[in-house]
Structures are given as C-alpha cells and as structure tokens.
Design a protein around this motif. Structure first.
Motif, PDB file in Angstrom:
ATOM      1  N   LYS A 349      37.486  34.365  37.416  1.00 63.34           N
ATOM      2  CA  LYS A 349      37.347  35.761  37.341  1.00 63.34           C
ATOM      3  C   LYS A 349      36.878  36.332  38.647  1.00 63.34           C
ATOM      4  N   PRO A 366      41.758  40.482  37.034  1.00 58.37           N
ATOM      5  CA  PRO A 366      40.979  39.359  37.020  1.00 58.37           C
ATOM      6  C   PRO A 366      40.634  38.811  35.807  1.00 58.37           C
ATOM      7  N   GLU A 367      40.901  39.366  34.738  1.00 63.16           N
ATOM      8  CA  GLU A 367      40.634  38.583  33.411  1.00 63.16           C
ATOM      9  C   GLU A 367      41.647  37.806  33.045  1.00 63.16           C
TER      10      GLU A 367
END
Length: 394
Positions: A349, A366-367
């Motif tokens: 992440k 990002p997750e």
C-alpha cells in the motif's frame, strides 16, 4: 579441447491459453466481413485489381473508405456488385465464442501475413519474470527509485516537471542489469518462432474485470456494470491453445555466471535455482517465479469468487508441477497486465500511495492495485486468462 561459450538449442512453445502478440494498427470494421462463425479479412489490393473496370464499384468503395462513414458496410457493397468477399480475402479466422463483435480488431503481429511469436516478445517476457526473481537487495533499488520520484514530484510546483512514470524504474534497471553492452541479457539470444497457419489462430473476446467496493464489476466505458454482457468487449486475433511453434535459443554461460564485464543473473537471484546448465538454471528461475505468481492469482480470484479462473490457474499450476528440468511456463503478450510485466507484485500500500502521486495519468488505488484483470470470454461466459505458454528447450 574447446568448449562453446553457450548452449545452442531449439525451443518449442506450446500455447496453453489464447495468446495475443499485438500488432500496430487496429483492423477496422470495413477491413473484415463476418460470415457465420468466421471473419474474412479483405485483401484490398486483390479486390481492386480484380474489379478495376467496375467504375461505379470503385467510386462507391473509395467514397465509403475516405469519408469514414460508420454505417459503411463493405459486405453490402460487395454483394450489390456480386463480388464474393471470400475470393478477395487474405485469410479467415474462426470466432472463438465471440458474442459481441466490435468495430475493430486487435491484430496479431505477422510477417508477410503469417502468424509467429517474435523472439523479442519471448525475451521481454523472460526479462520481466527474471526481475520478479531478484533478491531483496535489488528489489530495494526499485523501491528507492519510486521514493526518489515521489520526492521529486512533491517538490515540483509545476506539473510539467513531474516524473514520467515510465522512467521511474530506469535507474534501478541500469544498476541491476547495466547498459545494453554490459547487460547479462546480451548473452541470451532468442530467434523468432516459425510460422503457424491461420487454422491455428482465432478471434477472441476480452473483457475487463474491475474490483469496485470489494465487488466484481465489468468495465463498460463510463461505468462499471454487474452484468458482463454490458461490458466493453476487446476483440483480438490470437493463437489457439494447443498450437506449437519452434525457434532457436542460445543461453550463454555468461548470462548466468557473468564475466569481467557482465555480472550474471545467478548472483542477483533470490529464488532457489540449483541447476548448473545455463538453460536449466533459467528454467529453474522462471518456474519458481511462475509458481509464486500463479498462486497469488489463485488467491486473488478465490477471494472474488471467480471459480472458472481459479480452475484455469489450477490447471496451469498442475502443468507447472509436472514440468521437466528443461521446461518452464511464462505469460506473454497483450492483456497480460501490470503484475505480469513489472516488479509491482512485491509492492504494498505504501508503494502504491507514492506511485499514485507520481503517475497522474493512471488511476491507482493503494488499497488494491491493480484492481483490474483482462479475461477471455467464450459464449458470453468467463473462460480463461490470456498469454500462458509452455516452453521446452531441447
């Protein structure tokens, strides 16, 4: 007694899932005719030569092609002048369960109209997979490059001075593999494959699966839909599973061991590869990488309840586990995705948060990145993943 500095061998590729090596310009709808389960691709040179004296036909054809009229239907025009499109086609391909034919087709790369796999494509795929086998110290160089690009982006008030994301890993690549003159990959030589007939090729339908809010959706242009029937279809020429192609490969000892100028890949590798033969060492590395990559994809598709793709990857894993020491699996070509072509498989992440700032053109979450996968459909149903081949070095 002298020894050759390399092993000169024959490679055999067996296509396991539809494999697409994309050509340049897409084939437009006026360049092909659908008839039953086949697409016939028009040879315009032959068509014009054989109907040169049908002036009204030539005028109508020229007008339709030059204006770019979306309603222009070449099949109807040919029928009006009693011209058999089959006699004016350069090749035909079977529609492999294509449910929705789009206005254009992604062409397969060809030489003199014949299908083959370029040696550069196979070598590029091998290089991408070797980067995924690098030891932790070398992976750190990619992370350092990303951090440097991130800081440069933060410090730049002018967006025009932002970092081109394509160049983020350039320094790391040069530190690991050096210049082309010093690179170990100059000691890996792969020829183009031989040709396969159009009977070993087909037309495939690809759709983009997108994970939205933890749920599987399908990319439909401006929206993501629950129903894959409403999704955008990418239509592409590909080589069929089961097709076999051969070429030559030279794996020099210096590719693995290095020399005074080149640092070989052996000292860079972080996976268990014990073979002493250069070709078998390479096969060991690629098998280890493919096994890890396939298992990660099985976990991903299991999480999102894509049982058909889990089954397809399990078949690939079974094939991989039964390979001989001179064989490996690798994914190659069009629609194989970010993870196949990069070291991003090791990013977390934090890395993707930085990449999202650096790469302002792409949507990076990002997750979960990448959120998308391109899958081959057949008769309206999810079928398989593109681009997996088995390589045997003889």
């Amino acid at each position: 007694m002298t020894h050759e500095p390399f092993e000169s061998r024959t490679y055999e590729i067996e296509v396991l899932t539809p494999t697409i090596i994309g050509g340049q310009d897409k084939i437009q709808s006026f360049e092909f005719v659908k008839d039953g389960d086949y697409l016939y691709f028009i040879n315009f040179d032959r068509l014009l030569e054989e109907n040169l004296f049908k002036e009204s036909f030539i005028d109508e054809l020229s007008r339709g092609l030059s204006t770019g009229d979306r309603d222009f239907n070449i099949k109807d025009v040919l029928a009006r002048y009693n011209i058999d499109f089959k006699n004016s086609s350069k090749y035909k391909l079977k529609l492999e369960g294509v449910k929705r034919l789009s206005k254009e087709v992604v062409p397969f790369v060809k030489s003199a109209g014949r299908f083959y796999i370029p040696g550069s494509s196979l070598k590029g795929a091998i290089r991408s997979f070797v980067t995924k086998a690098l030891n932790r110290n070398f992976i750190q160089l990619y992370e350092n490059d990303l951090s440097s690009a991130y800081q440069k982006t933060l410090n730049s008030a002018d967006r025009r001075n932002s970092v081109d994301p394509k160049h983020v890993s350039k320094d790391a690549e040069e530190k690991i593999f050096a210049t082309p003159y010093e690179s170990p990959f100059k000691h890996l030589k792969i020829s183009d494959s031989d040709f396969v007939s159009s009977e070993n090729a087909g037309v495939y339908e690809i759709k983009v699966m997108n994970i939205c809010g933890g749920q599987v959706k399908w990319f439909a242009g401006r929206s993501n839909e629950d129903d894959p029937d409403r999704a955008v279809s990418i239509i592409a020429e590909g080589i069929k599973p089961g097709a076999k192609l051969i070429g030559s490969i030279k794996v020099e000892k210096d590719f693995v061991e290095g020399n005074q100028v080149v640092r070989g890949i052996k000292e860079k590798i972080g996976v268990n590869a014990t073979a002493t033969s250069p070709t078998e060492f390479l096969a060991d590395v690629l098998k280890a990488v493919s096994k890890d990559y396939i298992q990660r994809e099985i976990n991903f598709y299991t999480k999102y309840k894509q049982a058909q793709i889990v089954s397809e990857y399990q078949k690939l894993l079974n094939v991989l586990n039964s390979l001989d020491k001179n064989q490996f699996l690798i994914q190659i070509g069009f629609s194989t995705g970010y993870l196949s072509k990069t070291v991003g498989i090791f990013f977390n992440k934090n890395h993707f948060e930085k990449l999202a700032k650096v790469d302002r053109q792409s949507k990076i979450y990002p997750e979960l990145f990448p959120k998308t996968r391109r899958l081959v459909f057949k008769n309206g149903q999810v079928w398989t993943v593109p681009g997996w081949i088995k390589v045997t070095i003889k």
